[in-house]
Design an enzyme around this catalytic site. Structure first.
Site, PDB file in Angstrom:
ATOM      1  N   GLU A 196       0.803  -1.226   0.000  1.00  0.00           N
ATOM      2  CA  GLU A 196       0.000   0.000   0.000  1.00  0.00           C
ATOM      3  C   GLU A 196       0.838   1.279   0.000  1.00  0.00           C
ATOM      4  OE1 GLU A 196      -2.672  -0.571   3.324  1.00  0.00           O
ATOM      5  OE2 GLU A 196      -3.469  -2.423   2.492  1.00  0.00           O
ATOM      6  N   GLU A 253      -5.946 -10.675  -1.617  1.00  0.00           N
ATOM      7  CA  GLU A 253      -6.811 -10.502  -0.427  1.00  0.00           C
ATOM      8  C   GLU A 253      -8.292 -10.455  -0.817  1.00  0.00           C
ATOM      9  OE1 GLU A 253      -5.478  -7.207   1.948  1.00  0.00           O
ATOM     10  OE2 GLU A 253      -3.354  -7.611   1.585  1.00  0.00           O
TER      11      GLU A 253
HETATM   12  O1  G3I Z   1      -3.974  -8.745  18.614  1.00  0.00           O
HETATM   13  C1  G3I Z   1      -4.673  -7.626  19.176  1.00  0.00           C
HETATM   14  C2  G3I Z   1      -5.348  -8.061  20.474  1.00  0.00           C
HETATM   15  O2  G3I Z   1      -4.347  -8.413  21.417  1.00  0.00           O
HETATM   16  C3  G3I Z   1      -6.190  -6.893  20.994  1.00  0.00           C
HETATM   17  O3  G3I Z   1      -6.888  -7.313  22.149  1.00  0.00           O
HETATM   18  C4  G3I Z   1      -7.189  -6.490  19.908  1.00  0.00           C
HETATM   19  C5  G3I Z   1      -8.088  -5.351  20.329  1.00  0.00           C
HETATM   20  O4  G3I Z   1      -7.307  -4.163  20.300  1.00  0.00           O
HETATM   21  O5  G3I Z   1      -6.462  -6.066  18.733  1.00  0.00           O
HETATM   22  C6  G3I Z   1      -5.711  -7.153  18.199  1.00  0.00           C
HETATM   23  O6  G3I Z   1      -5.016  -6.690  17.073  1.00  0.00           O
HETATM   24  C7  G3I Z   1      -5.885  -6.487  15.953  1.00  0.00           C
HETATM   25  C8  G3I Z   1      -5.378  -7.359  14.785  1.00  0.00           C
HETATM   26  O7  G3I Z   1      -6.167  -7.120  13.591  1.00  0.00           O
HETATM   27  C9  G3I Z   1      -5.446  -8.859  15.125  1.00  0.00           C
HETATM   28  O8  G3I Z   1      -6.789  -9.206  15.316  1.00  0.00           O
HETATM   29  C10 G3I Z   1      -5.776  -5.022  15.535  1.00  0.00           C
HETATM   30  O9  G3I Z   1      -6.342  -4.236  16.536  1.00  0.00           O
HETATM   31  C11 G3I Z   1      -6.532  -4.816  14.217  1.00  0.00           C
HETATM   32  O10 G3I Z   1      -6.324  -3.501  13.742  1.00  0.00           O
HETATM   33  C12 G3I Z   1      -6.008  -5.771  13.161  1.00  0.00           C
HETATM   34  O11 G3I Z   1      -6.792  -5.607  11.978  1.00  0.00           O
HETATM   35  C13 G3I Z   1      -6.187  -6.164  10.809  1.00  0.00           C
HETATM   36  C14 G3I Z   1      -5.891  -5.022   9.822  1.00  0.00           C
HETATM   37  O12 G3I Z   1      -5.349  -5.573   8.614  1.00  0.00           O
HETATM   38  C15 G3I Z   1      -4.868  -4.057  10.372  1.00  0.00           C
HETATM   39  O13 G3I Z   1      -3.655  -4.737  10.553  1.00  0.00           O
HETATM   40  C16 G3I Z   1      -7.163  -7.140  10.178  1.00  0.00           C
HETATM   41  O14 G3I Z   1      -7.316  -8.278  11.032  1.00  0.00           O
HETATM   42  C17 G3I Z   1      -6.620  -7.616   8.834  1.00  0.00           C
HETATM   43  O15 G3I Z   1      -7.588  -8.421   8.154  1.00  0.00           O
HETATM   44  C18 G3I Z   1      -6.306  -6.408   7.952  1.00  0.00           C
HETATM   45  O16 G3I Z   1      -5.734  -6.882   6.768  1.00  0.00           O
HETATM   46  C19 G3I Z   1      -5.316  -5.845   5.852  1.00  0.00           C
HETATM   47  C20 G3I Z   1      -4.072  -6.310   5.163  1.00  0.00           C
HETATM   48  O17 G3I Z   1      -3.075  -6.580   6.124  1.00  0.00           O
HETATM   49  C21 G3I Z   1      -3.603  -5.289   4.143  1.00  0.00           C
HETATM   50  N1  G3I Z   1      -4.672  -5.022   3.178  1.00  0.00           N
HETATM   51  C22 G3I Z   1      -5.918  -4.545   3.821  1.00  0.00           C
HETATM   52  C23 G3I Z   1      -6.417  -5.576   4.805  1.00  0.00           C
HETATM   53  C24 G3I Z   1      -7.703  -5.112   5.438  1.00  0.00           C
HETATM   54  O18 G3I Z   1      -7.472  -3.967   6.207  1.00  0.00           O
END
Ligand code: G3I
Length: 465
Positions: free
Chosen positions: A182, A299
């Site tokens: 990105e 994705e």
């Molecule tokens: O692991 C922590 C947990 O310990 C905590 O309790 C919880 C609540 O704060 O958060 C957890 O982390 C979360 C993580 O996903 C794992 O579940 C993050 O807050 C959350 O922001 C994260 O979201 C991910 C997002 O990327 C941001 O990294 C989504 O699961 C994931 O599907 C999404 O994937 C992205 C790709 O990497 C890039 N392309 C876009 C796609 C969608 O946004």
């Protein structure tokens, strides 16, 4: 630089749907408009790798069974992102969930697609700060600090993965990585790039550096001796189905290639909706088709919208079928097609309505049936086995997908040709030849359809005691 073609590094060959058999001629028609057997796994119907984004939850139990049945590649949804590699003391280590995914892939002969080395999100803030917590400036000294932090991160990831799972190209399941994720701006910028901290401090050069560091680490330092660039290096972005952003993406890739940057692949995230015509997906892939790169759908997810009705699920099935038909038609340009999650509630877009291929009870949705149905009928195929009947060898010839046209079946052997013609036609035919012998040498069975399609296979010597 050799660009890896779509490859099957660790997968079983597509199973051949076979007709039923023995004795005289049997014709077993195959219903439906596709050749894919519903019992077949998605990976058995795609000429490119079929992938899914997972975390530790999908490495055991029923979820693991479904993953191994339908996919031959997995992506760590979150646990190989930059921040996931550091513990609370900023020590680089493999996240336990990333380790679980590597072990799962190794156990089940799956490939791992790494996601992602350099990103503007999920990156520790200290990457872009001085030792006292101030933002890095664009001074030569601070730029050197950030370049070194990037290099140390990328080499550290490669080292840790190769230390636990072997050198790349010698059995390590990791075969691809999103090097940068990105980096294209959503709006118009003069150079089309996102104004991230990476960009603010290093400029566009940070992308060149990421690929050069990754290539040196994964394809040289930690590559097995003699391995030819075993890790395919991708740039990855979203909204590439939109013309303006795709134009910025293509312009950057062209600049990188012109500078000799080792970009192997272009990733299209394709987080789309059913209002996006699949022709836009086709245009995105076609735009890069004449560049010296492979491509990946990285994705894919397609929400139904709310409420999630039966009609919406059926429409989603039709959409996934049309999308996979686009991918099949561009198989020569595709390294893999991955969906961003296994079952609907695991999706980051779950609130938008059932985006994925499986219900939460892990049963197949119309979306999966649609993806399976997209597989074109394979060319005519033939299989042969032998058995003993009353002490005599019987060759059982099974052929499929005769496209309703009659076919001649020929057995070439030292005893001379033996022919049979399937007068009834039909999508699948079996025929038993009954030589008068209790043992026969090996030979070749060939099938030729009235349309001129041809398939043949050798058969081994056989004997009946
Ligand atoms: O692991 C922590 C947990 O310990 C905590 O309790 C919880 C609540 O704060 O958060 C957890 O982390 C979360 C993580 O996903 C794992 O579940 C993050 O807050 C959350 O922001 C994260 O979201 C991910 C997002 O990327 C941001 O990294 C989504 O699961 C994931 O599907 C999404 O994937 C992205 C790709 O990497 C890039 N392309 C876009 C796609 C969608 O946004």
């Amino acid at each position: 630089m050799t660009v890896p073609a779509a490859r099957r590094t660790r997968r079983r060959m597509a199973s051949i749907a076979t007709g039923v058999l023995v004795g005289a001629l049997l014709v077993s028609g195959v219903g439906g408009a596709s050749a894919a057997d519903p019992a077949q796994g998605l990976k058995d119907t795609t000429p490119f790798k079929a992938g899914v984004a997972i975390d530790q939850r999908e490495t055991s139990g029923d979820a693991a069974r479904v993953v191994t049945e339908h996919f031959d590649q997995v992506t760590a949804e979150n646990h190989m992102k930059p921040d996931a590699w550091y513990d609370g003391q900023r020590t680089l280590r493999i996240h336990p969930q990333a380790a679980a995914i590597m072990d799962f892939a190794d156990t089940h002969d799956l490939d791992v697609y790494g996601h992602t080395l350099v990103w503007h999100q999920q990156t520790p803030a200290w990457f872009f700060q001085t030792a006292t917590g101030q933002p890095l400036s664009t001074s030569d000294a601070d730029r050197a600090v950030l370049r070194e932090r990037m290099r140390t991160h990328i080499f550290g990831v490669a080292r840790l993965l190769s230390e636990r799972d072997g050198l790349f190209g010698a059995g390590n399941p990791l075969t691809a990585f999103d090097v940068v994720n990105e980096v294209i701006s959503d709006g118009a910028e003069p150079d089309g790039l996102r104004r991230s901290e990476w960009y603010r401090i290093l400029g566009e050069e940070f992308i060149d550096l990421a690929f050069r560091y990754a290539d040196e680490a994964f394809n040289e330092t930690y590559a097995a001796p003699g391995a030819d660039r075993p890790v395919t290096l991708f740039i990855n972005d979203y909204s590439t189905e939109w013309d303006a952003k795709r134009a910025r993406y293509l312009a950057l890739v062209d600049r990188l290639l012109a500078r000799g940057v080792p970009v192997d692949g272009v990733g299209h995230q394709f987080h789309v909706s059913m209002s996006v015509n699949v022709s836009a997906l086709a245009r995105a892939i076609d735009a890069f088709a004449d560049r010296p790169v492979t491509q990946a759908v990285t994705e894919l997810d397609v929400p139904t919208g709310n409420p999630v009705t039966t009609a919406a699920l059926d429409a989603q099935g039709a959409y996934y079928r049309a999308a996979f038909e686009v991918f099949h038609a561009r198989k020569d340009h595709l390294y893999s097609v991955s969906v961003w999650g296994l079952n609907d509630s695991r999706s980051w877009r779950a609130a938008d309505g059932a985006p994925l291929l499986f219900f939460d009870d892990l049963t197949a949705k119309p979306a999966l049936q649609g993806a399976l149905a997209a597989a074109p009928a394979p060319a005519v195929s033939v299989a042969v086995s032998s058995r003993c009947v009353a002490g005599r060898v019987v060759l059982v010839v099974t052929s499929t997908n005769l496209a309703e046209s009659p076919a001649s079946i020929a057995v070439q052997s030292p005893f001379g040709q033996r022919h049979a013609t399937d007068l009834a036609g039909g999508r699948s035919v079996a025929h038993a030849f009954s030589p008068r012998f209790s043992s026969i040498p090996g030979g070749v069975v060939a099938v030729t359809t009235a349309d001129g399609e041809h398939a043949s296979t050798p058969y081994p010597a056989a004997a009946c005691s």
